[in-house]
Design a protein around this motif. Structure first.
Motif, mmCIF file in Angstrom:
data_model
loop_
_atom_site.group_PDB
_atom_site.id
_atom_site.type_symbol
_atom_site.label_atom_id
_atom_site.label_comp_id
_atom_site.label_asym_id
_atom_site.label_seq_id
_atom_site.Cartn_x
_atom_site.Cartn_y
_atom_site.Cartn_z
ATOM 1 N N ARG A 42 0.830 -1.213 0.000
ATOM 2 C CA ARG A 42 0.000 0.000 0.000
ATOM 3 C C ARG A 42 0.857 1.252 0.000
ATOM 4 N NH1 ARG A 42 -2.674 -2.810 4.060
ATOM 5 N NH2 ARG A 42 -1.908 -1.330 5.621
ATOM 6 N N LEU A 43 1.928 1.235 0.772
ATOM 7 C CA LEU A 43 2.799 2.416 0.876
ATOM 8 C C LEU A 43 3.448 2.744 -0.463
ATOM 9 C CD1 LEU A 43 4.389 4.553 2.535
ATOM 10 C CD2 LEU A 43 6.115 2.774 2.937
ATOM 11 N N LEU A 44 4.090 1.747 -1.071
ATOM 12 C CA LEU A 44 4.855 1.998 -2.292
ATOM 13 C C LEU A 44 3.962 2.391 -3.463
ATOM 14 C CD1 LEU A 44 7.119 0.789 -0.573
ATOM 15 C CD2 LEU A 44 7.895 -0.461 -2.589
ATOM 16 N N GLN A 45 2.680 2.041 -3.415
ATOM 17 C CA GLN A 45 1.782 2.393 -4.513
ATOM 18 C C GLN A 45 1.016 3.688 -4.253
ATOM 19 O OE1 GLN A 45 -0.785 -0.827 -5.653
ATOM 20 N NE2 GLN A 45 0.875 -1.979 -6.584
ATOM 21 N N MET A 95 24.462 4.081 -13.602
ATOM 22 C CA MET A 95 24.898 3.496 -14.877
ATOM 23 C C MET A 95 24.309 2.098 -15.077
ATOM 24 S SD MET A 95 26.738 5.927 -16.175
ATOM 25 C CE MET A 95 27.719 5.189 -17.488
ATOM 26 N N THR A 96 23.054 1.923 -14.681
ATOM 27 C CA THR A 96 22.393 0.629 -14.818
ATOM 28 C C THR A 96 21.271 0.711 -15.842
ATOM 29 O OG1 THR A 96 20.959 1.188 -12.933
ATOM 30 C CG2 THR A 96 22.937 -0.117 -12.477
ATOM 31 N N TRP A 97 20.961 -0.448 -16.451
ATOM 32 C CA TRP A 97 19.937 -0.559 -17.479
ATOM 33 C C TRP A 97 18.900 -1.594 -17.073
ATOM 34 C CZ3 TRP A 97 20.044 2.094 -22.290
ATOM 35 C CH2 TRP A 97 21.195 2.852 -22.510
ATOM 36 N N ASP A 98 17.688 -1.407 -17.557
ATOM 37 C CA ASP A 98 16.609 -2.357 -17.305
ATOM 38 C C ASP A 98 15.568 -2.177 -18.401
ATOM 39 O OD1 ASP A 98 15.132 -4.324 -16.113
ATOM 40 O OD2 ASP A 98 14.568 -3.177 -14.330
ATOM 41 N N TRP A 99 14.607 -3.111 -18.468
ATOM 42 C CA TRP A 99 13.501 -3.014 -19.415
ATOM 43 C C TRP A 99 12.208 -2.749 -18.662
ATOM 44 C CZ3 TRP A 99 14.468 -2.489 -24.377
ATOM 45 C CH2 TRP A 99 15.590 -3.096 -24.949
ATOM 46 N N VAL A 100 11.362 -1.871 -19.195
ATOM 47 C CA VAL A 100 9.996 -1.739 -18.715
ATOM 48 C C VAL A 100 9.220 -2.975 -19.164
ATOM 49 C CG1 VAL A 100 7.850 -0.411 -18.956
ATOM 50 C CG2 VAL A 100 10.030 0.785 -18.703
ATOM 51 N N LEU A 101 8.323 -3.442 -18.321
ATOM 52 C CA LEU A 101 7.521 -4.607 -18.695
ATOM 53 C C LEU A 101 6.793 -4.351 -20.014
ATOM 54 C CD1 LEU A 101 5.987 -5.561 -15.238
ATOM 55 C CD2 LEU A 101 7.838 -6.717 -16.449
ATOM 56 N N PRO A 102 6.661 -5.370 -20.873
ATOM 57 C CA PRO A 102 5.994 -5.181 -22.168
ATOM 58 C C PRO A 102 4.537 -4.763 -22.007
ATOM 59 C CG PRO A 102 7.193 -7.268 -22.105
ATOM 60 C CD PRO A 102 7.173 -6.739 -20.706
ATOM 61 N N VAL A 103 4.031 -4.023 -22.984
ATOM 62 C CA VAL A 103 2.610 -3.691 -23.034
ATOM 63 C C VAL A 103 1.852 -4.971 -23.380
ATOM 64 C CG1 VAL A 103 0.846 -2.272 -24.133
ATOM 65 C CG2 VAL A 103 3.162 -1.355 -23.814
ATOM 66 N N GLN A 135 -0.280 0.432 -40.950
ATOM 67 C CA GLN A 135 -1.348 1.400 -40.762
ATOM 68 C C GLN A 135 -1.146 2.145 -39.438
ATOM 69 O OE1 GLN A 135 -3.912 2.172 -43.014
ATOM 70 N NE2 GLN A 135 -2.524 0.945 -44.284
ATOM 71 N N PRO A 136 -1.431 3.456 -39.404
ATOM 72 C CA PRO A 136 -1.263 4.213 -38.156
ATOM 73 C C PRO A 136 -2.254 3.761 -37.088
ATOM 74 C CG PRO A 136 -2.333 5.567 -39.823
ATOM 75 C CD PRO A 136 -1.894 4.318 -40.515
ATOM 76 N N LEU A 137 -1.816 3.804 -35.842
ATOM 77 C CA LEU A 137 -2.628 3.388 -34.710
ATOM 78 C C LEU A 137 -2.952 4.590 -33.827
ATOM 79 C CD1 LEU A 137 -0.548 0.215 -33.737
ATOM 80 C CD2 LEU A 137 -2.670 0.267 -35.058
ATOM 81 N N SER A 138 -4.066 4.512 -33.132
ATOM 82 C CA SER A 138 -4.461 5.602 -32.229
ATOM 83 C C SER A 138 -4.453 5.171 -30.774
ATOM 84 C CB SER A 138 -5.860 6.106 -32.602
ATOM 85 O OG SER A 138 -6.808 5.054 -32.530
ATOM 86 N N ALA A 139 -4.008 3.942 -30.492
ATOM 87 C CA ALA A 139 -4.037 3.421 -29.129
ATOM 88 C C ALA A 139 -3.084 4.185 -28.221
ATOM 89 C CB ALA A 139 -3.684 1.939 -29.128
ATOM 90 N N LEU A 140 -3.473 4.291 -26.951
ATOM 91 C CA LEU A 140 -2.680 4.997 -25.936
ATOM 92 C C LEU A 140 -2.611 4.130 -24.682
ATOM 93 C CD1 LEU A 140 -2.854 8.718 -24.927
ATOM 94 C CD2 LEU A 140 -3.118 6.978 -23.164
ATOM 95 N N PHE A 141 -1.427 4.076 -24.074
ATOM 96 C CA PHE A 141 -1.223 3.286 -22.866
ATOM 97 C C PHE A 141 -0.437 4.118 -21.849
ATOM 98 C CE2 PHE A 141 -1.609 0.437 -26.434
ATOM 99 C CZ PHE A 141 -2.474 -0.547 -25.983
ATOM 100 N N VAL A 142 -0.716 3.873 -20.575
ATOM 101 C CA VAL A 142 -0.036 4.589 -19.490
ATOM 102 C C VAL A 142 0.628 3.560 -18.573
ATOM 103 C CG1 VAL A 142 -0.287 6.162 -17.530
ATOM 104 C CG2 VAL A 142 -1.709 6.472 -19.577
ATOM 105 N N THR A 147 3.079 0.966 -9.575
ATOM 106 C CA THR A 147 2.494 -0.381 -9.601
ATOM 107 C C THR A 147 3.194 -1.311 -10.577
ATOM 108 O OG1 THR A 147 0.910 0.255 -11.332
ATOM 109 C CG2 THR A 147 0.242 0.602 -9.035
ATOM 110 N N SER A 148 4.068 -0.743 -11.429
ATOM 111 C CA SER A 148 4.731 -1.516 -12.495
ATOM 112 C C SER A 148 3.716 -2.178 -13.416
ATOM 113 C CB SER A 148 5.683 -2.568 -11.900
ATOM 114 O OG SER A 148 6.711 -1.954 -11.160
ATOM 115 N N LEU A 149 2.625 -1.451 -13.702
ATOM 116 C CA LEU A 149 1.571 -1.986 -14.556
ATOM 117 C C LEU A 149 1.211 -0.997 -15.658
ATOM 118 C CD1 LEU A 149 -0.873 -3.440 -11.861
ATOM 119 C CD2 LEU A 149 0.658 -4.748 -13.348
#
Length: 344
Positions: A42-45, A95-103, A135-142, A147-149
């Motif tokens: 609860r705290l971290l979110q 100087m560290t690298w990581d990946w964001v979770l895939p959509v 084809q162009p897309l109009s989708a949007l994601f946040v 939450t790492s979601l």
């Protein structure tokens, strides 16, 4: 959530010390910390915890890059699809690298030419081309770093490509680009991630395809671009939206006439536009620059087909600033399409 009333965050420590320990926890460790107990979860979110970290200087500015993944082919990915793009995170302090979770909607990689912006600690991903149909897309994601979601946001109100994008004052701004018939656009919109709503803005005075956006203070700058009848002839002007009044003004002579601004526009410590191409004339191909704090992460190569390099430049060094090449793990060495700075 009143974080001052939390108790026994860390057994054996007073509550205030436990809170300070978690405040200093690197963000890369939050995914594991969320699973420790319900109180930590609860705290971290919570929004209050983010504000607490920011107030006491424990947030970090990192770069998020739309980058080709240099990894083994994804399981189940059709061979006909191009190499996948993902979102990488680079922390210039560690100087560290990581990946964001895939959509979740894009299991085999992000759409081509999609764009990224940061807003109040979140990532906003929008647009791009379907890698199969183009084809162009109009989708949007946040993406919420707390939450790492990922969550699906309200789609863009029209389909456009190669538009200017910037963020500030709690909103993301979109202007210019071209429509499905390659007609350059002068229209503009603003997106509010907190309410998941779009609002129309006044149109710019002229069409601007392949323009670049940046927010400076309380202004949204749309830099260069060209009209439908001037394909590839980049203009040396910009149009500037006063976010408070909603009015545009034109600024002439602020950009190199004929120079493409894509992924090259930044802001100097004097608050003026900076062309990242000018930081080192040897980087001529595939250049992308992202301002993070007082430094710029640059990627690019000497010519098409040359090895892709990554560099840090300290903008505080003024005219004596130099490019410092940095070592990058192989899986993060792919071509960078664009990026943004995120405070997390």
């Amino acid at each position: 959530m009143d974080i001052s009333n939390l108790i026994d965050l860390i057994p054996g420590l007073p509550s205030d010390l436990g809170l300070e320990c978690l405040t200093r926890l690197p963000h890369a460790a939050h995914r594991v910390a969320l699973q420790v107990c319900s109180q930590w979860h609860r705290l971290l979110q919570s929004e209050d915890f983010y504000k607490h970290r920011k107030k006491f200087g424990h947030t970090r500015k990192v770069t998020c890059l739309l980058q080709a993944r240099q990894e083994q082919p994804l399981q189940g990915k059709p061979a006909s699809l191009p190499s996948p793009y993902g979102i990488s995170i680079f922390d210039p302090d560690t100087m560290t690298w990581d990946w964001v979770l895939p959509v979740p909607d894009y299991p085999f990689g992000l759409p081509m030419f999609s764009q990224l912006a940061s807003c109040d600690g979140n990532l906003v991903l929008m647009g791009g081309w379907d890698p199969t149909t183009y084809q162009p897309l109009s989708a949007l994601f946040v993406y919420d770093f707390r939450t790492s979601l990922w969550r699906r946001g309200k789609d863009m109100l029209d389909k456009r490509s190669f538009f200017a994008l910037g963020s500030g004052l709690g909103r993301v701004y979109v202007a210019g680009g071209h429509d499905e018939n390659k007609n350059a656009l002068s229209s503009a919109w603003a997106y509010d991630p907190s309410s998941d709503e779009w609002a129309g803005l006044a149109q710019m005075a002229r069409e601007r395809d392949e323009c670049e956006g940046v927010v400076i203070g309380d202004e949204f700058w749309v830099v260069s671009g060209y009209g439908t009848e001037r394909q590839g002839l980049f203009d040396g002007s910009a149009e500037v939206l006063d976010i408070g009044s909603g009015k545009w003004r034109e600024v002439n002579g602020c950009w190199e006439e004929g120079g493409c601004p894509r992924s090259c526009v930044g802001v100097g410590k004097d608050g003026k536009l900076v062309n990242f191409r000018g930081l080192d004339p040897r980087l001529k191909a595939g250049l992308c620059g992202v301002l993070v704090g007082s430094r710029v992460l640059l990627s690019g190569s000497d010519y098409d087909g040359a090895p892709h390099g990554f560099y840090l430049v300290d903008m505080e060094e003024g005219q004596h600033r130099k490019l410092r090449r940095i070592s990058v793990p192989h899986c993060f060495s792919g071509f960078v399409q664009s990026g943004c700075c995120v405070e997390i």
